[in-house]
Scaffold this motif. Sequence first.
Motif, PDB file in Angstrom:
ATOM      1  N   LEU A  36       0.846  -1.189   0.000  1.00  0.00           N
ATOM      2  CA  LEU A  36       0.000   0.000   0.000  1.00  0.00           C
ATOM      3  C   LEU A  36       0.884   1.242   0.000  1.00  0.00           C
ATOM      4  O   LEU A  36       1.756   1.389   0.852  1.00  0.00           O
ATOM      5  N   GLU A  37       0.634   2.118  -0.973  1.00  0.00           N
ATOM      6  CA  GLU A  37       1.501   3.285  -1.144  1.00  0.00           C
ATOM      7  C   GLU A  37       0.834   4.607  -0.758  1.00  0.00           C
ATOM      8  O   GLU A  37       1.526   5.567  -0.462  1.00  0.00           O
ATOM      9  N   THR A  38      -0.482   4.671  -0.768  1.00  0.00           N
ATOM     10  CA  THR A  38      -1.164   5.937  -0.508  1.00  0.00           C
ATOM     11  C   THR A  38      -2.126   5.782   0.662  1.00  0.00           C
ATOM     12  O   THR A  38      -2.499   4.667   1.045  1.00  0.00           O
ATOM     13  N   GLU A  39      -2.556   6.920   1.207  1.00  0.00           N
ATOM     14  CA  GLU A  39      -3.546   6.895   2.285  1.00  0.00           C
ATOM     15  C   GLU A  39      -4.862   6.297   1.797  1.00  0.00           C
ATOM     16  O   GLU A  39      -5.534   5.570   2.526  1.00  0.00           O
ATOM     17  N   GLU A  40      -5.231   6.602   0.554  1.00  0.00           N
ATOM     18  CA  GLU A  40      -6.462   6.050  -0.017  1.00  0.00           C
ATOM     19  C   GLU A  40      -6.380   4.524  -0.107  1.00  0.00           C
ATOM     20  O   GLU A  40      -7.345   3.823   0.214  1.00  0.00           O
ATOM     21  N   GLU A  41      -5.233   3.997  -0.527  1.00  0.00           N
ATOM     22  CA  GLU A  41      -5.058   2.541  -0.612  1.00  0.00           C
ATOM     23  C   GLU A  41      -5.152   1.906   0.774  1.00  0.00           C
ATOM     24  O   GLU A  41      -5.746   0.835   0.934  1.00  0.00           O
ATOM     25  N   LYS A  42      -4.600   2.568   1.787  1.00  0.00           N
ATOM     26  CA  LYS A  42      -4.679   2.047   3.160  1.00  0.00           C
ATOM     27  C   LYS A  42      -6.130   2.045   3.646  1.00  0.00           C
ATOM     28  O   LYS A  42      -6.580   1.089   4.275  1.00  0.00           O
TER      29      LYS A  42
END
Length: 167
Positions: free
Chosen positions: A141-147
């Motif tokens: 997971l690379e972004t806050e949205e992905e998390k």
Amino acid sequence: MNNISKDYKENPVGKSPSLSQVEMTELVLPNDTNLLGNLLGGRLMHWIDIAGAMAASRHSNRIVATVALDSLDFRHPARMGELVMLKAKLTWVGKTSMEVKVTAYAENLKTGSVILTNQAYITFVALDSEGKPTPVPPLILETEEEKREFEEAEARRAERLKRKEKG
């Protein structure tokens, strides 16, 4: 287009959602519509399943099977002559299964207007050469949205498992 093999070789322990995402475009033809000229729901579900399976296969480097469709929201019809653009991206990965979010947009070719028509969450399982579930790479997971999407996917999975126990 991402150089998937190069990126994966650099980090073989996992893949980010961006490495396996798929974008697919279909033209709504007369044979795809109902009597009102709207895209048939079953045809759209077929396209969503294909886009989702391609993203899951790209992540796992395996053939995948559809296990569950948690939700499919019909927000706006796509009409004959419009383009349907499907975007499939992994949101969650377990040991052998993967959840993919597929978002569908309709583009009116005459006006250029694009509208969100549908969204679906589908779970796939990776299969080995004998058709048995097989482990998949973890999701990086690379972004806050992905998390956030990963956490929401875990909640959907817990609900799905709860329904399965009752059923």
